[in-house]
Design a protein around this motif. Structure first.
Motif, PDB file in Angstrom:
ATOM      1  N   ASN A  45     -60.183 -35.634  16.966  1.00  0.00           N
ATOM      2  CA  ASN A  45     -59.433 -35.410  15.553  1.00  0.00           C
ATOM      3  C   ASN A  45     -58.259 -36.220  15.360  1.00  0.00           C
ATOM      4  OD1 ASN A  45     -58.310 -34.057  17.674  1.00  0.00           O
ATOM      5  ND2 ASN A  45     -58.200 -31.969  16.890  1.00  0.00           N
ATOM      6  N   TYR A  46     -57.429 -36.516  16.542  1.00  0.00           N
ATOM      7  CA  TYR A  46     -55.998 -36.824  16.386  1.00  0.00           C
ATOM      8  C   TYR A  46     -56.439 -38.580  16.127  1.00  0.00           C
ATOM      9  CZ  TYR A  46     -51.455 -38.571  18.343  1.00  0.00           C
ATOM     10  OH  TYR A  46     -50.175 -39.016  18.677  1.00  0.00           O
ATOM     11  N   SER A  47     -57.218 -39.103  17.194  1.00  0.00           N
ATOM     12  CA  SER A  47     -57.438 -40.463  17.015  1.00  0.00           C
ATOM     13  C   SER A  47     -58.179 -40.874  15.613  1.00  0.00           C
ATOM     14  CB  SER A  47     -58.425 -40.980  17.934  1.00  0.00           C
ATOM     15  OG  SER A  47     -58.222 -40.449  19.265  1.00  0.00           O
TER      16      SER A  47
ATOM     17  N   ALA B 283     -44.751 -44.612  22.615  1.00  0.00           N
ATOM     18  CA  ALA B 283     -45.143 -44.229  24.092  1.00  0.00           C
ATOM     19  C   ALA B 283     -43.973 -43.654  24.688  1.00  0.00           C
ATOM     20  CB  ALA B 283     -45.959 -45.024  25.180  1.00  0.00           C
ATOM     21  N   ALA B 284     -43.719 -42.211  24.579  1.00  0.00           N
ATOM     22  CA  ALA B 284     -42.359 -41.680  24.871  1.00  0.00           C
ATOM     23  C   ALA B 284     -42.361 -40.293  25.544  1.00  0.00           C
ATOM     24  CB  ALA B 284     -41.632 -41.618  23.386  1.00  0.00           C
ATOM     25  N   ILE B 285     -41.241 -40.041  26.171  1.00  0.00           N
ATOM     26  CA  ILE B 285     -41.327 -38.688  26.763  1.00  0.00           C
ATOM     27  C   ILE B 285     -40.568 -37.768  25.853  1.00  0.00           C
ATOM     28  CG2 ILE B 285     -39.566 -37.609  28.379  1.00  0.00           C
ATOM     29  CD1 ILE B 285     -39.159 -40.200  29.724  1.00  0.00           C
ATOM     30  N   THR B 286     -41.701 -36.777  25.272  1.00  0.00           N
ATOM     31  CA  THR B 286     -41.177 -35.903  24.313  1.00  0.00           C
ATOM     32  C   THR B 286     -42.092 -34.529  24.626  1.00  0.00           C
ATOM     33  OG1 THR B 286     -43.002 -36.220  22.862  1.00  0.00           O
ATOM     34  CG2 THR B 286     -41.180 -37.808  22.358  1.00  0.00           C
ATOM     35  N   PRO B 287     -41.832 -33.367  23.911  1.00  0.00           N
ATOM     36  CA  PRO B 287     -42.760 -32.202  24.212  1.00  0.00           C
ATOM     37  C   PRO B 287     -44.021 -32.580  23.852  1.00  0.00           C
ATOM     38  CG  PRO B 287     -40.697 -31.759  23.057  1.00  0.00           C
ATOM     39  CD  PRO B 287     -40.661 -33.187  23.032  1.00  0.00           C
TER      40      PRO B 287
ATOM     41  N   VAL C 160     -36.530 -33.171   8.346  1.00  0.00           N
ATOM     42  CA  VAL C 160     -37.678 -32.175   7.831  1.00  0.00           C
ATOM     43  C   VAL C 160     -38.387 -31.794   8.973  1.00  0.00           C
ATOM     44  CG1 VAL C 160     -39.644 -31.870   6.458  1.00  0.00           C
ATOM     45  CG2 VAL C 160     -37.830 -33.404   5.594  1.00  0.00           C
ATOM     46  N   ASP C 161     -38.740 -30.253   9.075  1.00  0.00           N
ATOM     47  CA  ASP C 161     -39.647 -29.700   9.946  1.00  0.00           C
ATOM     48  C   ASP C 161     -39.821 -28.563   9.584  1.00  0.00           C
ATOM     49  OD1 ASP C 161     -40.037 -31.037  13.177  1.00  0.00           O
ATOM     50  OD2 ASP C 161     -40.733 -28.849  12.700  1.00  0.00           O
ATOM     51  N   LEU C 162     -41.304 -27.928  10.332  1.00  0.00           N
ATOM     52  CA  LEU C 162     -41.552 -26.511  10.078  1.00  0.00           C
ATOM     53  C   LEU C 162     -40.772 -25.543  11.058  1.00  0.00           C
ATOM     54  CD1 LEU C 162     -45.435 -26.289  10.320  1.00  0.00           C
ATOM     55  CD2 LEU C 162     -43.983 -25.466   8.471  1.00  0.00           C
TER      56      LEU C 162
HETATM   57  N1  LIG Z   1     -44.612 -39.240  22.138  1.00  0.00           N
HETATM   58  C1  LIG Z   1     -45.461 -40.352  22.162  1.00  0.00           C
HETATM   59  O1  LIG Z   1     -45.593 -40.926  23.131  1.00  0.00           O
HETATM   60  C2  LIG Z   1     -46.479 -40.526  21.159  1.00  0.00           C
HETATM   61  C3  LIG Z   1     -47.399 -41.537  21.095  1.00  0.00           C
HETATM   62  C4  LIG Z   1     -48.226 -41.620  20.169  1.00  0.00           C
HETATM   63  C5  LIG Z   1     -47.813 -41.185  18.985  1.00  0.00           C
HETATM   64  N2  LIG Z   1     -46.989 -40.356  18.870  1.00  0.00           N
HETATM   65  C6  LIG Z   1     -46.682 -39.687  17.552  1.00  0.00           C
HETATM   66  O2  LIG Z   1     -45.339 -39.655  17.166  1.00  0.00           O
HETATM   67  C7  LIG Z   1     -44.898 -38.577  16.602  1.00  0.00           C
HETATM   68  C8  LIG Z   1     -43.704 -37.780  16.931  1.00  0.00           C
HETATM   69  O3  LIG Z   1     -44.274 -37.317  18.129  1.00  0.00           O
HETATM   70  P1  LIG Z   1     -43.411 -36.557  19.298  1.00  0.00           P
HETATM   71  O4  LIG Z   1     -43.765 -37.207  20.696  1.00  0.00           O
HETATM   72  O5  LIG Z   1     -41.779 -36.755  18.856  1.00  0.00           O
HETATM   73  O6  LIG Z   1     -43.990 -35.293  18.842  1.00  0.00           O
HETATM   74  P2  LIG Z   1     -43.192 -33.694  19.157  1.00  0.00           P
HETATM   75  O7  LIG Z   1     -44.264 -32.718  19.420  1.00  0.00           O
HETATM   76  O8  LIG Z   1     -42.448 -33.853  20.247  1.00  0.00           O
HETATM   77  O9  LIG Z   1     -42.484 -33.520  17.696  1.00  0.00           O
HETATM   78  C9  LIG Z   1     -43.332 -33.195  16.651  1.00  0.00           C
HETATM   79  C10 LIG Z   1     -42.682 -32.573  15.595  1.00  0.00           C
HETATM   80  O10 LIG Z   1     -43.554 -32.441  14.188  1.00  0.00           O
HETATM   81  C11 LIG Z   1     -43.310 -31.091  13.717  1.00  0.00           C
HETATM   82  N3  LIG Z   1     -44.309 -30.797  12.999  1.00  0.00           N
HETATM   83  C12 LIG Z   1     -45.628 -30.546  13.357  1.00  0.00           C
HETATM   84  N4  LIG Z   1     -46.180 -30.220  12.407  1.00  0.00           N
HETATM   85  C13 LIG Z   1     -45.593 -30.094  11.173  1.00  0.00           C
HETATM   86  C14 LIG Z   1     -45.935 -29.776   9.803  1.00  0.00           C
HETATM   87  N5  LIG Z   1     -47.009 -29.285   9.208  1.00  0.00           N
HETATM   88  N6  LIG Z   1     -44.867 -30.042   9.164  1.00  0.00           N
HETATM   89  C15 LIG Z   1     -43.610 -30.184   9.487  1.00  0.00           C
HETATM   90  N7  LIG Z   1     -43.317 -30.598  10.862  1.00  0.00           N
HETATM   91  C16 LIG Z   1     -44.213 -30.392  11.773  1.00  0.00           C
HETATM   92  C17 LIG Z   1     -42.902 -30.045  15.164  1.00  0.00           C
HETATM   93  O11 LIG Z   1     -42.518 -29.066  14.643  1.00  0.00           O
HETATM   94  C18 LIG Z   1     -42.271 -31.219  16.169  1.00  0.00           C
HETATM   95  O12 LIG Z   1     -40.785 -30.948  15.798  1.00  0.00           O
HETATM   96  C19 LIG Z   1     -46.085 -37.662  16.107  1.00  0.00           C
HETATM   97  O13 LIG Z   1     -46.935 -38.477  14.998  1.00  0.00           O
HETATM   98  C20 LIG Z   1     -47.108 -38.289  17.324  1.00  0.00           C
HETATM   99  O14 LIG Z   1     -48.366 -37.883  17.158  1.00  0.00           O
HETATM  100  C21 LIG Z   1     -46.207 -39.908  19.715  1.00  0.00           C
END
Ligand SMILES: NC(=O)c1ccc[n+]([C@@H]2O[C@H](COP(=O)([O-])OP(=O)(O)OC[C@H]3O[C@@H](n4cnc5c(N)ncnc54)[C@H](O)[C@@H]3O)[C@@H](O)[C@H]2O)c1
Length: 247
Positions: A153-155, A185-189, A35-37
């Motif tokens: 907001n996020y916290s 804690a990961a490498i992501t966009p 699921v995603d937007l």
């Molecule tokens: N990457 C990290 O180190 C890290 C650390 C702490 C928490 N997180 C949490 O992990 C989760 C995934 O993070 P990520 O790093 O993969 O982020 P990301 O930005 O790479 O991916 C997030 C995805 O969510 C989708 N999305 C956003 N709003 C949406 C909506 N309203 N409906 C449907 N899809 C929606 C985006 O299109 C995107 O594909 C998030 O909840 C993030 O807050 C990530």
């Protein structure tokens, strides 16, 4: 195959952690609704999985909208059968210092993370209670657990998700449903800026005991544990898959 024949809905599946979770669940035998937007990248997730012989179908939904989340679960039930696992992972960041933050940025982040997670818990629990089984996995953050600068907001949303997880775990345990949280804690966009901006890079890396950011695939292993039978007696926890960042 630790999820053989299980049906899962994973939100935020177009990239990052969500895509890695979809891939790992499918490798382990699950049927996945991604699921995603973001339709283009979400479809790519399903194609990557199907090319490797896995079972995955993309469903476009805004997780901040309850009817969209209900529809995503309907899609899972219609395509595959009973919903066994939901991963409430989708998220956004809209950073600003508290005195400069726009009201819309507060509202949007709370809506996607906190309301979106409630939407997932609410919609999934209605389907799982009659089955007397289910796995609900939410996603929090060190930003919520410790507090952080520039993301009130996020916290707030991420700490709220911990409260929602624990409350739902207490309510749903009697039905054999577990509800847990991952703190990654990961490498992501999403982490691109803090990993590449030298103002933040060292600060964050200094906090991670293993001295490096995790790969999304390493985070997915934590989700697999919480989705599998191996976590049958685990509920209400925050599992930190963060290289020691949250110690
Ligand atoms: N990457 C990290 O180190 C890290 C650390 C702490 C928490 N997180 C949490 O992990 C989760 C995934 O993070 P990520 O790093 O993969 O982020 P990301 O930005 O790479 O991916 C997030 C995805 O969510 C989708 N999305 C956003 N709003 C949406 C909506 N309203 N409906 C449907 N899809 C929606 C985006 O299109 C995107 O594909 C998030 O909840 C993030 O807050 C990530």
């Amino acid at each position: 195959m630790r999820l053989d024949g299980k049906n899962a809905v994973v939100t935020g599946a177009a990239q990052g952690i969500g895509r890695a979770v979809c891939e790992r669940f499918a490798i382990e035998g699950a049927n996945v609704i991604a699921v995603d937007l973001n339709e283009e990248e979400g479809i790519k997730t399903s194609e990557i999985i199907r090319e490797k012989g896995g079972s995955c179908s993309f469903f476009k939904a805004n997780i901040g909208d309850l009817s969209d989340v209900e529809s995503a679960i309907d899609e899972c039930e219609n395509k595959f059968g009973d919903l066994n696992i939901i991963v409430n992972n989708a998220g956004i960041v809209r950073a600003a210092m508290v005195h400069k933050m726009k009201e819309a940025d507060w509202d949007n982040v709370i809506n996607v993370h906190l309301k979106g997670t409630w939407n997932g818990i609410h919609a999934a629990s209605k389907r799982m209670i009659p089955q007397k089984a289910g796995r609900i996995i939410n996603v929090t953050s060190g930003a919520g657990l410790r507090g952080t600068i520039g993301q009130i907001n996020y916290s707030s949303a991420k700490m709220g998700i911990v409260g929602a997880t624990k409350s739902a775990a207490r309510e749903l345990g009697r039905y054999g449903i577990t509800v847990n949280c991952i703190s990654p804690a990961a490498i992501t966009p999403m982490t691109e800026t803090i990993r590449t901006d030298e103002r933040f890079e060292k600060t964050y890396l200094d906090r991670i005991s293993l001295g490096r950011w995790g790969e999304a695939e390493e985070i997915a292993a934590g989700f697999l544990f919480l989705a599998s039978d191996e976590s049958s007696y685990v509920t209400g926890i925050v599992l930190r898959v963060d290289g020691g960042m949250g110690m």
